[in-house]
Each structure stands twice: as C-alpha cells, then as structure tokens.
Design a protein around this motif. Structure first.
Motif, PDB file in Angstrom:
ATOM      1  N   GLU B  75       3.138 -27.745   3.826  1.00  0.00           N
ATOM      2  CA  GLU B  75       2.324 -27.577   2.617  1.00  0.00           C
ATOM      3  C   GLU B  75       3.089 -27.980   1.351  1.00  0.00           C
ATOM      4  O   GLU B  75       2.508 -28.539   0.425  1.00  0.00           O
ATOM      5  N   ARG B  79       1.745 -30.609  -1.431  1.00  0.00           N
ATOM      6  CA  ARG B  79       1.528 -30.288  -2.835  1.00  0.00           C
ATOM      7  C   ARG B  79       2.369 -31.160  -3.760  1.00  0.00           C
ATOM      8  O   ARG B  79       1.954 -31.481  -4.878  1.00  0.00           O
ATOM      9  N   LEU B  82       0.570 -34.300  -5.230  1.00  0.00           N
ATOM     10  CA  LEU B  82      -0.738 -34.284  -5.899  1.00  0.00           C
ATOM     11  C   LEU B  82      -0.679 -34.747  -7.357  1.00  0.00           C
ATOM     12  O   LEU B  82      -1.601 -35.404  -7.851  1.00  0.00           O
ATOM     13  N   ALA B  83       0.403 -34.410  -8.045  1.00  0.00           N
ATOM     14  CA  ALA B  83       0.525 -34.882  -9.427  1.00  0.00           C
ATOM     15  C   ALA B  83       0.638 -36.407  -9.435  1.00  0.00           C
ATOM     16  O   ALA B  83       0.044 -37.092 -10.271  1.00  0.00           O
ATOM     17  N   ALA B  86      -2.745 -38.009  -8.975  1.00  0.00           N
ATOM     18  CA  ALA B  86      -3.529 -38.086 -10.216  1.00  0.00           C
ATOM     19  C   ALA B  86      -3.016 -39.213 -11.106  1.00  0.00           C
ATOM     20  O   ALA B  86      -3.804 -39.957 -11.703  1.00  0.00           O
TER      21      ALA B  86
ATOM     22  N   ALA D  86      -1.518 -30.643 -12.201  1.00  0.00           N
ATOM     23  CA  ALA D  86      -0.868 -30.506 -10.892  1.00  0.00           C
ATOM     24  C   ALA D  86       0.611 -30.175 -11.061  1.00  0.00           C
ATOM     25  O   ALA D  86       1.160 -29.334 -10.333  1.00  0.00           O
ATOM     26  N   ALA D  87       1.267 -30.808 -12.030  1.00  0.00           N
ATOM     27  CA  ALA D  87       2.692 -30.544 -12.249  1.00  0.00           C
ATOM     28  C   ALA D  87       2.917 -29.101 -12.717  1.00  0.00           C
ATOM     29  O   ALA D  87       3.844 -28.419 -12.264  1.00  0.00           O
ATOM     30  N   GLU D  90       2.388 -26.740  -9.820  1.00  0.00           N
ATOM     31  CA  GLU D  90       3.531 -26.736  -8.905  1.00  0.00           C
ATOM     32  C   GLU D  90       4.652 -25.859  -9.478  1.00  0.00           C
ATOM     33  O   GLU D  90       5.282 -25.083  -8.752  1.00  0.00           O
ATOM     34  N   ALA D  93       3.585 -22.187  -9.175  1.00  0.00           N
ATOM     35  CA  ALA D  93       3.721 -21.708  -7.794  1.00  0.00           C
ATOM     36  C   ALA D  93       5.191 -21.458  -7.456  1.00  0.00           C
ATOM     37  O   ALA D  93       5.528 -20.475  -6.784  1.00  0.00           O
ATOM     38  N   TYR D 133      -2.086 -24.897  -4.688  1.00  0.00           N
ATOM     39  CA  TYR D 133      -0.886 -24.219  -5.172  1.00  0.00           C
ATOM     40  C   TYR D 133      -1.046 -22.713  -5.174  1.00  0.00           C
ATOM     41  O   TYR D 133      -0.174 -21.982  -5.645  1.00  0.00           O
TER      42      TYR D 133
END
Lengths: 284, 284, 284, 284
Positions: B75, B79, B82-83, B86, D86-87, D90, D93, D133
C-alpha cells in the motif's frame, strides 16, 4: 450488544409471530428473519404499524434479514432478485430493521479473479439498493477448511480478504457479518477484532466448535456457545470493548435437528448466552 | 484511427523531442510517452504553450502516457505514486493527451480473489484522479500462455475477464487497451471486437506473432505487423467498423534490440502499417 | 437515428399493441411507453418472447420508458418507487429497451443547493438500479422561461447545468434527453450539440416553436416539426454528425387535443419528419 | 475528546515546532496545521520518523490539515491543487493525522443548483484522493446570517443541508466539521447533535458568541469558550454522549489580534476549556 436468535439451533418455532413471541419469552431482544416473513407479518397485523406494535409488545426487534438476491450465478438470476430486494428493504425499514446479510462460499470452480470482480460489482449493486432504505449489507466469510477445498480455487474466506472485498465495493453501508465459528476456523485473534472500528461490523453470529483439530471442524457440526473450544469470552469481550452495540445472533448449524422442542432450545440458548456474555445477561 | 509509435520496436530515438520529430517525419500522428517526458518537454519548451507548438509543428500528438503508479505491490508503494499521477495527468491534459494506460500480468502468487479486489480498488482510485483532467485509463490484458502459468494462480488475462474487472471498477473513464498479440493469444475473434462499443476502447497496440502454436507464442518475441500470423486486417477492420477513432500504436517487444537504427525502423513501421491498415495509410 | 413516436402530439391510439401497430404502419421504428405497459404487453402476449415477436412483426422497438420513481418529493415516496423501477427495468431489458428517462423542472420552492444534492443522490440511486439491466438514464432539462420563473428559485434548466448535474451523479449510464424545444428556449446552438460525444445523449425529442419571442414560448404550446421557428435541420444535422444513432421521438405538447384522430396525426408526423430529417426519411 | 489548538485565537506562535511545543506545555493533545507545515516539519526533523518523535515528545498530535485545493473557482484552479492534496495526504498519513477539512461559504453569486453539483463532484474527487491515505474529509457549514446574505443566493449553510451534500458526495470518508458558532447561528439544538452517529463527525471547533441577537452575530467576532452565550456544555455533552472521541479545536476568529502573546493566550485557552469541558479537563 443485543442477544438475538436465528432458527438455526433452536429449530422451527413456526411463523414469525411465534418466533418473536418465543424470543421475547426467553429475553432475547431480536430475531433474524426473511424479508418475505416481514411482508407477511405486516399483512397479518394490518400494516407496518400493527407489525411494529406486535414487535414492541414482545420487546423484540428484527436483527437482520437475508439478502434475497442470487448474486452467485448468471446475470439473469441476479437481476431477477433486485425488485424483491427493494421490496424487502422497504419492509425492513418500515419495521426498524437496518441490516441485511449474505455469506460468501470460500472456494469456487470459476476463475477466482473474474468471479471476485463480478461478486464485488453485484454486491455493490445490492448495497446501493439497500442504502436509500437505511439498510446496511453485512458480508459473512466462511472459514471451515473443508469448504475452502471443496471447489477448485480458494475465494474470499477470512477477515483480511473480506475487508479487501469491502474496500473494493467501496460503499459506506457495507460491512462484516462476524461469525465466531469462521473467526475460529481462520485463526482469528482477539487483536484482529480489536483492530476493527465498530461501524465496520454489521452483524454477529455466535456458536462453538468441537474439540477436534481446527482443520477438521465442519461447518454444519457446531455447538452451543460455551460447550466447545472457541474463546467466546475473548470474542465478545473484544466486540464490546471496541464499542459494537448491535445484535449477536445464535447460529448453530448441525447435521441433525435440535434435540428438544424450540421452547426448550431457547431456554438452553439463554443459558448458553449467560455463560459467555461479557458482563452477565443484559436483560434481567 | 491514428497511427502511433511507441519505443518498443523502433529502438531509442532519444528524448521526446527527437521521438516526436521522427514520428512526424514518417507520417505517424502520435507517440506514446511517459508523464515525466511530458514535464521535461514543457520545461524545455518554456511551458505548455511551447510544447504544444512543438507537437503541432511536427503534426504529432501524445497518444497515451503510462500509469506512473505501482498498484501491484504494498500500500505504501501505491500511495507514493498518486501525487505523481496527478502531476502527470495535469501535464497530459495541458498537452491534449487524454489517455493513460497500464497492463495486468495474467498470473499471480497472491490469492487471486483478494488480489483482484485490491487491484479494482487501486485502479479505481487512479481513474478517479485522472477523471478531473479529462483522462481515461486503459487496461491491457496480457494473453501469452507462458505468462499465465508463470505464477501460481491465473489472474485477469483475456477480454471477458478484463471487462468484468472494468465493470467492477465502475468508473466512466476506464476502458480497454487492446493489443493484437493478446487478442490473438487468447483466441479472440473479430466478432469479439465487433461486440464492443467504441467508447470501451481507450487505446490499441498492434504487432504480429510468429508461426508457432499459439500456446508457445512468447510475449517478448513479436513481429512487425504483417510479418506474422495474426489477422490484423480483421482486427483493425473490426475496430474501424465499430467506430474506434483513437490511436493505434506499434508495440513490438523482442528479445534483442531492433536490427537497424530508429530512423530505418520507423520507415519499416510505416511500411508495416501500410500493409495492414484497413483503407490505406491514412496520411498521404 | 430512428424516428420514434410518443403519445404527445398524435393523441391516444389505445393500448401499447395498437400504438406499436400505428407506429409501424407509418414507418416509425420506435415508440416511447411506460414500464407498466411493457409488463401488460408481455402478459398479453404470453411472455417476453411473444412480446418481442409482436414488436418485430411491426418493425417497432421500445425507444424509452419513463422513470417510475417520484424523486422530487419526500424520501418515503422516493423509496416506494424503487422496487417498481427494478421491475420496469427488467421488463425493458427483456424487450430490448435500453433507455429510461425523466425531466427536471427548472425552478423550485426548495433551497436549490440542498434540492440539487438530493436530486443528484436520488437520480444516482435510480441509475444504479438501472445499470445491471443495461439501461441508461436520460435527463431532460426544461427550458421555457415561464417555468424557470414559476417557483421561487431557478434550478437546473439548460445544457451546461444538466451536464454539471450528470457529472455530479457520476455514473457511466447517465446522459441527456435532448429536446429541441428546450434547446431552443435556452438559446442552444449547433456548436453546443457538436461539442457533445454521442454516448452523452440517451434520447432525443423533437417538436417546433411558434414565432413568438423566445421568452414567451410556452412549454405546452408546441408545433409539429417544420411548422415553427426552431432550426431543426441544424439540430438533427449536428446530432447525426457527431454520430448519434438512437431514437428521435416526436413530443408535441399542446393545450388542446390533437385536431385529428391518431391515424391521421401519425401520417402528419411522418410528413413532418420528412421535412426536417437530415437525409430524407430513413425508411422508404 | 481531545483538546486541540488552531492559530485562530491564540495568535502566531511561530513555526509548527513552536506551535506543538506551546500546545504541549498547556496540555493540549493536538494542533491543526497546514500540509505544507507537515512537510517542513519532516524536512526539519530528518524525515517522518523524526517528526513523529518530536510530536510524541510533546504529547501532541496533528488534529487536522486544511484542504489545499481551490474547489470554489474554475476547473484549472481546482485541478492544479490535486497533486498537492496527494502530497499533503501522504505527509499527514506519515504523521498519524487522519483528518482534512474545508469550509463552505453559505451564499454564492453562481446559480446555486449548478454550483452545488460542481461542489459535490469536486469534494468527491478530493475525498477519493484522501481515501487511500486513510484520511477523512470534514465539511464545515458556516452559519452567520450576514454571510448567508452576502452573495445573491443562499447555498449550504446548516446541518441538514450539509448532511444532504454529504449524502450526495456518497463517499465513506466524508463527514462534518461541527463548529459551535455555526451550530448556534443556525439554531442548532442538542437533539440535533444527539441524532448524529459519531462516525459522521470528522472534526469539531469550539468558540463562543457575544450576547447580541443571533441574526447579528458576526463570523469574525467570536469569544473564547465560556465567555458568551452558546450552550457549550450542551454542545460538548451531546458529542460525548454519542461517542465522539476526536479532536475539539479552539477557533476564535476576531477582528483584531489576540490581546496577549501566544503563551498567555494558550493559558487562557486552557482555562476556557476547563470551564466548558464535560467532565473536567481530560489531562491532569
């Protein structure tokens, strides 16, 4: 947590009205039933209001209904059940029931990846039909080893896999039906349960296992709670600690009918619950 | 349909600018590239406008970008991409590219049902990140028999299974990457293609297969279109008939480097396309 | 594109069998009907097979059914229609119909943001129930100015707003019902239609408008195609150019009954279609 | 419930490290911060592990981060923020933060239905990026009357409307940010809060209101908890009774800077919490 009865283990007490009365006499706060039974109860009691009054009079709620959709086979069979699902959901909502459950067989002769994708899509559709009625869908994994080997390929059979399936389905109203037998036969631990949030659990079954090697425990050879080797105190204690406050249904599948009439079996069920319930029977 | 090049089969023509120029010289209307390359092209050309001008000058569009997300492993790795997804999607959208693709290995050592559920969830997340940028996600099934047997359990490997996966994902912007080699090695027919709607197809690869039994066709031992046994006229004709008007990329995986420099390989690619294209090469 | 009839404009030709026969006699390839009518047709014809045979005999298909769900009011009313929706969808699928449509009134006395959120949620639920049956949901915006002012707040009333709603719903099987009257009364252009992909259009209505200022065009005061001021050649030409190949239904709402019996009105409808159809009447 | 600080009300204590230290000195268990601050903290502390150690040393967690996406304006601005989202997710998280929040202005100059649909779609996209996340998205409605009238049309501004929006978004990880000021200015009751399930609440703000008619309460003219007229004992008591166990952040918006340095304001905040907290300050 609310003690609840299914017909598995106590035998057939007759129609839903009799079943509700029996549960009420023995202090159970819920029964699991079929959606068709709910429709019949409403018809027999002159509508939803009469049915609600009957349930209230006996102090019994409908714990869950079964999913009336054949999601395991061809597409036509699947689609043929969706109108009934909506009708059952409407009946359940009218009677204050918020749970609908199905089980997943742990092996399959189909290609498992493809079958998994189809399963997720179909259960998602079911969940989406249940949602506007305020119902949640509980998915029960089935752990006994003999069933995992019964068909060619292993399928979803344990907690982590079922959580992955629920994650794929991705609907807010889908969660687990946790059954102590399946928890036991898949090597589940108290810590596994403590890692859950209460809203992930839709419904719970309890029962017990014979003192045979776990690999030999048969799905339809279960005992009443407290008569076997499952750590039910651990199981129920963990559920209580994480804040689960839903129904806990007795489900004792067996190869032969119950050894006594429903009235006596319900009394035995009450004793069984008293043995394993975290802090004494919840209703005096 | 728009002829398009990937680097597989023609060798390495250098950076994206060189690749675009090469494709343009040989009449190809598109190239497949990586999102990082798009970012670098924009940087080299002083921004999106400069990059668009460069592409327009050469008459070449970006056919698709690769999915820059490790969705097959743990996972955290998933993750972590993902940035970047985008950012790549934003670059693609700025350059008029509307497709992002990934492939699915046809066997796995993981429990296939559980891996299928995880795959669907993760690819859904990717599709949902692509959607606001107007990008579609193309999923390529991989058919060669040796790869289906390479790991313990068969996974998604053919058209029906991949459509089931796409149905599970359930997002409007997910479709197929159809590769003629995988169509051939899974026994695909012209009728299978004619049963698709054009919007189900995100991207197309063409190539050819050696005259060995189909069970022995290796994934990395492909031929140029028209040099082998695949019915590419049937393949492309069906796509044209159903109204597919997207890119068709040359992807010739092989065990050794191309036998000639990129310039000559691109010329050969042009000849190959002329042999199999439904109604003559589309650009004079 | 397939010429299709609704009952609006030709009057009441009787039950679905009569309607289908009438449409067939005048060369129309489809009729729009209610789901209940489909169920009755199947009952009258001894099942789905008999009903399909009847339709085939007359060369007529079911263009679309109406959405049998009260999604505009309270939650109980909404939920009460979902089982019927599934039943209608099953009937439609059995008869080869793939479209279900509803319209959206362009103003509301409710708080519009909240009503929009509720609308999106409920229509999403409907779309999700239709999806397993292969049906798409078409949403018709309603443009006449007097209806936009009829209730306190303006709601969805034009193409851009309806596309925003469809984007919010987010289901692959939801699209537009384009009505020429609403396109006209909202200032729609040919370019607006050319900006659509064919799969965004589920169904089409045509009719015409009186030569009054567009702000005064009344919703229930429409003309037959070709008798008024709408650029129907532009409308239908754009749909054909982008590749729309679905049904185009006559829907002429008026304040008084049609001036002639259905048989004659259907003949007039045929003449009206001949006047505006892009390349002549499609069936000799 | 965990007392938490924002910078609104205590002034600027400097960078995140200083803010965390200040919160820790005064017994607060959390601070709300921006995602960029989390990234800087990790950089300053040599990575996620160092940052976690710093937080643990001070006994302070990150309560929530702000949503770093411009979802209120044009589509390009919206898309430009998704990679950063997303950053930030992350980073959050990595530091154990599971909440991301945004607020919704209660009126708009745009057509409200269309703006509602766009809002739902964009916030859904944000929620879907946060989901992998493990982050939830909290939506804060804004109640003061003057802001409801500030732009032409009323938008989402209260609990029922925001629940409708959340229902439309339809993602499992979206819930409420409940602010006592907005609860008060929209006429919220203790019963309204008791009707919520704890998992519907992502985050909580507290503050107080001057003794003016509620219609005149200004958004940026708030008091410290216990200094005004809001029934904060009722507010917090209801949250505690339903089982909310998340963060409760001080957010005191005002027209002028705090009257004392951050150190003293944090001490005053501590006193304020002691006055209104259901069962005494939770940490000795």
């Amino acid at each position: 947590m609310i003690p609840c009865l299914t017909r598995a283990g106590i035998g057939n007490p007759g129609n839903l009205e009799s079943f509700v009365a029996l549960a009420g006499r023995h202090g159970f706060g819920g029964v699991d039933a079929g959606g068709d039974e709910l429709l019949r109860l409403m018809e027999a009691r002159g509508g939803a209001e009469g049915a609600r009054a009957y349930l209230a009079e006996h102090g019994v709620r409908i714990g869950s209904i079964g999913l009336p959709v054949e999601w395991r086979k061809d597409e036509d069979s699947f689609r043929a059940g969706l109108a009934r699902l909506a009708a059952h959901a409407e009946a359940a909502a009218a009677l204050g029931c918020t749970r609908c459950c199905t089980y997943i067989l742990p092996s399959t002769d189909e290609e498992p990846a493809r079958y998994a994708a189809r399963t997720a899509r179909r259960l998602r559709t079911c969940a989406r039909i249940l949602a506007p009625y305020g119902l949640r869908l509980g998915l029960e994994f089935v752990g006994p080893h003999h069933l995992r080997r019964r068909w060619a390929h292993v399928f979803f059979y344990d907690l982590p896999g079922t959580l992955e399936l629920i994650g794929d389905i991705g609907e807010p109203n889908v969660g687990l039906l946790l059954d102590s037998y399946h928890w036991y036969t898949t090597g589940g631990t108290v810590a596994d349960l403590e890692g859950l949030r209460p809203e992930q659990i839709v419904h719970v079954h309890i029962n017990d296992a014979k003192p045979v090697p776990v690999e030999e425990a048969l799905d339809n050879d279960r005992l009443f709670p407290g008569e076997g080797v499952i750590d039910l105190a651990g199981f129920l204690g963990a559920l209580q600690r994480i804040g689960y406050d839903g129904f806990v249904s007795l489900e004792v599948l067996s190869q032969s009918p119950p050894p006594a009439p429903p009235e006596e079996m319900a009394a035995r069920a009450r004793e069984a619950y008293r043995r394993v319930w975290p802090s004494g029977w919840p209703r005096a």
